[in-house]
Design an enzyme around this catalytic site. Structure first.
Site, PDB file in Angstrom:
ATOM      1  N   LYS A 117     -66.254   0.816 -24.203  1.00 26.45           N
ATOM      2  CA  LYS A 117     -65.963  -0.445 -24.318  1.00 26.45           C
ATOM      3  C   LYS A 117     -64.275  -0.436 -25.151  1.00 26.45           C
ATOM      4  O   LYS A 117     -63.569  -1.126 -25.321  1.00 26.45           O
ATOM      5  CB  LYS A 117     -66.935  -1.381 -25.383  1.00 26.45           C
ATOM      6  N   LYS A 200     -71.514  -0.509 -12.232  1.00 23.36           N
ATOM      7  CA  LYS A 200     -72.687  -1.252 -12.687  1.00 23.36           C
ATOM      8  C   LYS A 200     -72.241  -2.891 -12.364  1.00 23.36           C
ATOM      9  O   LYS A 200     -71.145  -3.149 -12.716  1.00 23.36           O
ATOM     10  CB  LYS A 200     -72.946  -1.134 -14.082  1.00 23.36           C
ATOM     11  N   LYS A 203     -70.924  -8.641 -16.594  1.00 24.47           N
ATOM     12  CA  LYS A 203     -70.443  -9.958 -16.592  1.00 24.47           C
ATOM     13  C   LYS A 203     -68.923  -9.602 -17.196  1.00 24.47           C
ATOM     14  O   LYS A 203     -68.054 -10.538 -16.992  1.00 24.47           O
ATOM     15  CB  LYS A 203     -71.233 -10.662 -17.841  1.00 24.47           C
TER      16      LYS A 203
HETATM   17  P1  TYM Z   1     -76.679  -6.816 -22.504  1.00 25.48           P
HETATM   18  O1  TYM Z   1     -76.438  -7.889 -22.861  1.00 25.48           O
HETATM   19  O2  TYM Z   1     -75.538  -5.898 -21.851  1.00 25.48           O
HETATM   20  O3  TYM Z   1     -77.707  -6.845 -21.234  1.00 25.48           O
HETATM   21  C1  TYM Z   1     -79.032  -7.371 -21.300  1.00 25.48           C
HETATM   22  C2  TYM Z   1     -80.001  -6.638 -20.548  1.00 25.48           C
HETATM   23  O4  TYM Z   1     -79.629  -6.359 -19.128  1.00 25.48           O
HETATM   24  C3  TYM Z   1     -79.547  -5.260 -18.668  1.00 25.48           C
HETATM   25  N1  TYM Z   1     -78.419  -5.150 -17.626  1.00 25.48           N
HETATM   26  C4  TYM Z   1     -78.715  -4.629 -16.440  1.00 25.48           C
HETATM   27  N2  TYM Z   1     -80.045  -4.060 -15.760  1.00 25.48           N
HETATM   28  C5  TYM Z   1     -79.807  -3.777 -14.551  1.00 25.48           C
HETATM   29  N3  TYM Z   1     -78.479  -3.700 -13.890  1.00 25.48           N
HETATM   30  C6  TYM Z   1     -77.342  -4.156 -14.335  1.00 25.48           C
HETATM   31  N4  TYM Z   1     -76.264  -4.105 -13.848  1.00 25.48           N
HETATM   32  C7  TYM Z   1     -77.613  -4.580 -15.743  1.00 25.48           C
HETATM   33  N5  TYM Z   1     -76.541  -5.022 -16.586  1.00 25.48           N
HETATM   34  C8  TYM Z   1     -77.353  -5.383 -17.702  1.00 25.48           C
HETATM   35  C9  TYM Z   1     -79.557  -4.391 -20.036  1.00 25.48           C
HETATM   36  O5  TYM Z   1     -79.951  -2.943 -19.762  1.00 25.48           O
HETATM   37  C10 TYM Z   1     -80.368  -5.129 -20.861  1.00 25.48           C
HETATM   38  O6  TYM Z   1     -81.440  -4.787 -21.045  1.00 25.48           O
HETATM   39  N6  TYM Z   1     -77.281  -3.689 -26.532  1.00 25.48           N
HETATM   40  C11 TYM Z   1     -77.781  -4.843 -25.586  1.00 25.48           C
HETATM   41  C12 TYM Z   1     -78.468  -5.861 -26.276  1.00 25.48           C
HETATM   42  C13 TYM Z   1     -79.325  -5.453 -27.383  1.00 25.48           C
HETATM   43  C14 TYM Z   1     -80.617  -4.970 -27.269  1.00 25.48           C
HETATM   44  C15 TYM Z   1     -81.331  -4.838 -28.645  1.00 25.48           C
HETATM   45  C16 TYM Z   1     -81.367  -4.710 -26.203  1.00 25.48           C
HETATM   46  C17 TYM Z   1     -79.066  -5.550 -28.746  1.00 25.48           C
HETATM   47  N7  TYM Z   1     -80.239  -5.125 -29.385  1.00 25.48           N
HETATM   48  C18 TYM Z   1     -82.638  -4.406 -29.096  1.00 25.48           C
HETATM   49  C19 TYM Z   1     -82.725  -4.250 -26.499  1.00 25.48           C
HETATM   50  C20 TYM Z   1     -83.401  -4.135 -27.931  1.00 25.48           C
HETATM   51  C21 TYM Z   1     -76.995  -5.005 -24.441  1.00 25.48           C
HETATM   52  O7  TYM Z   1     -75.841  -5.112 -24.654  1.00 25.48           O
HETATM   53  O8  TYM Z   1     -77.600  -5.788 -23.256  1.00 25.48           O
END
Ligand code: TYM
Length: 339
Positions: A117, A200, A203
């Site tokens: 990022k 991957k 978004k």
């Molecule tokens: P975020 O918002 O990027 O994504 C949310 C969830 O979606 C999953 N994900 C995917 N799984 C499979 N294939 C993909 N292409 C894919 N893209 C996204 C992510 O693994 C995630 O589970 N840092 C985290 C948000 C967060 C969080 C937390 C998660 C903040 N605090 C505490 C768990 C516990 C994030 O950026 O997810």
């Protein structure tokens, strides 16, 4: 001394733009399944994480409601789970600061998500982007969560959460924070781009054709799947035969995750067929699975005030759990509380 922790599941999603099929299959779809299974379930729209990169305030408000709507559309019931947005519960930011003083800077620089990022000009990224995993550890540990369902890309952050918990426990000679288990399960823990099987689905990918958005209609879904990159070979009889065919493997995994089958079960039906037959079948399965979610999201989004009320009530419940844990953390660290 070993303390046992009550089973508690926590997960979060950033409101940083539209949700994709990757978010749905890797995370959202599984959240409802954990409800009523004996563990308390806590789900959070992590708006404080979103602002580690620039967010237009109006869009952030919209996206926060949309992620809350997606949680509910995917079956998260706010009367069973705690559903809230992070910034309404000040304990997250407070514990993140305490953890900033436990975690090491070097740990943060090693995070691949930070490197991706921040890009080449990392000196110019926000300090929050570097400290992002410390806030994530706070999200989880403010509830003494024992398990966290996420996609594969969050594995490194969860390892860091465990490192922070272990260092805190060690430094203060306590067994106060649990060593949380990642739950990275199923056939779609890493859904890949439809245009490039080595990246991957995300978004933030500039190409909309690379992903299926949860707000896409049936035509858009069918068109994106039709145009998805593949190869000219027929499908083999088992996943073993897709080892070196990342795009094909991705589409089969998506199919399997949508129908709840294994990749091998899907291939047993499609063995010998080409993508001319497989893609329309996948489009059908995807539309059937996603259309009700999209429809329910639209219904929830028609009443933003109700979403705000739900998030408000969830925030009160979340604060009631996390506040005593943060008070105790400060006490362990030697802070005086004279009220
Ligand atoms: P975020 O918002 O990027 O994504 C949310 C969830 O979606 C999953 N994900 C995917 N799984 C499979 N294939 C993909 N292409 C894919 N893209 C996204 C992510 O693994 C995630 O589970 N840092 C985290 C948000 C967060 C969080 C937390 C998660 C903040 N605090 C505490 C768990 C516990 C994030 O950026 O997810």
């Amino acid at each position: 001394m070993t303390t046992s922790f009550a089973p508690r599941i926590f997960s979060g999603i950033q409101p940083s733009g539209g949700l994709t099929l990757g978010n749905y299959l890797g995370a959202l779809k599984r959240f409802a399944d954990y409800q009523g299974q004996g563990a308390e379930t806590i789900y959070c729209v992590v708006d404080l994480h979103a602002i580690t990169v620039w967010q237009d305030p109006e869009k952030l408000r919209h996206n926060t409601r949309e992620v809350a709507a997606a949680f509910m559309a995917a079956g998260v019931d706010p009367s069973v789970s705690v559903l809230f947005n992070q910034s309404q519960v000040s304990q997250h930011a407070e514990l993140a600061w305490l953890f900033n003083c436990v975690a090491r800077i070097g740990w943060m620089y090693r995070m691949t998500q930070f490197k991706d990022k921040a890009g080449k000009n990392s000196e110019n990224s926000s300090l929050g982007l570097l400290a992002y995993p410390s806030l994530m550890a706070a999200d989880i540990l403010a509830y003494h969560a024992t398990a966290v369902p996420v996609g594969e890309d969050q594995k490194q952050h969860l390892e860091l959460t465990r490192d922070i918990a272990a260092k805190f426990n060690h430094d203060y000679g306590v067994n106060f924070f649990p060593i949380t288990e990642p739950l990275i399960e199923g056939t779609a823990t890493r859904v890949m781009s439809l245009r490039d099987g080595s990246r991957k689905m995300s978004k933030s990918d500039p190409s909309d054709a690379s992903r299926i958005n949860l707000t896409d209609d049936a035509d858009a879904i069918a068109q994106k799947i039709r145009k998805a990159r593949t190869d000219a070979d027929p499908l083999p009889g088992s996943m073993e035969g897709l080892k070196d065919r990342p795009e094909a493997r991705n589409l089969v995994n998506i199919y399997a995750a949508l129908t709840g089958e294994t990749g091998d079960q899907v291939l047993a039906r499609f063995e010998g067929q080409g993508f001319g037959a497989f893609k329309p079948a996948l489009a059908d399965v995807a539309v059937t699975a996603l259309a009700p979610i999209t429809r329910r999201m639209t219904e929830f989004m028609a009443d933003p005030a109700e979403i705000d009320r739900i998030l408000g009530r969830g925030s009160e419940k979340a604060a009631a759990i996390s506040a005593p844990i943060i008070e105790r953390t400060k006490e362990i660290m030697g802070m005086i509380r004279s009220r």
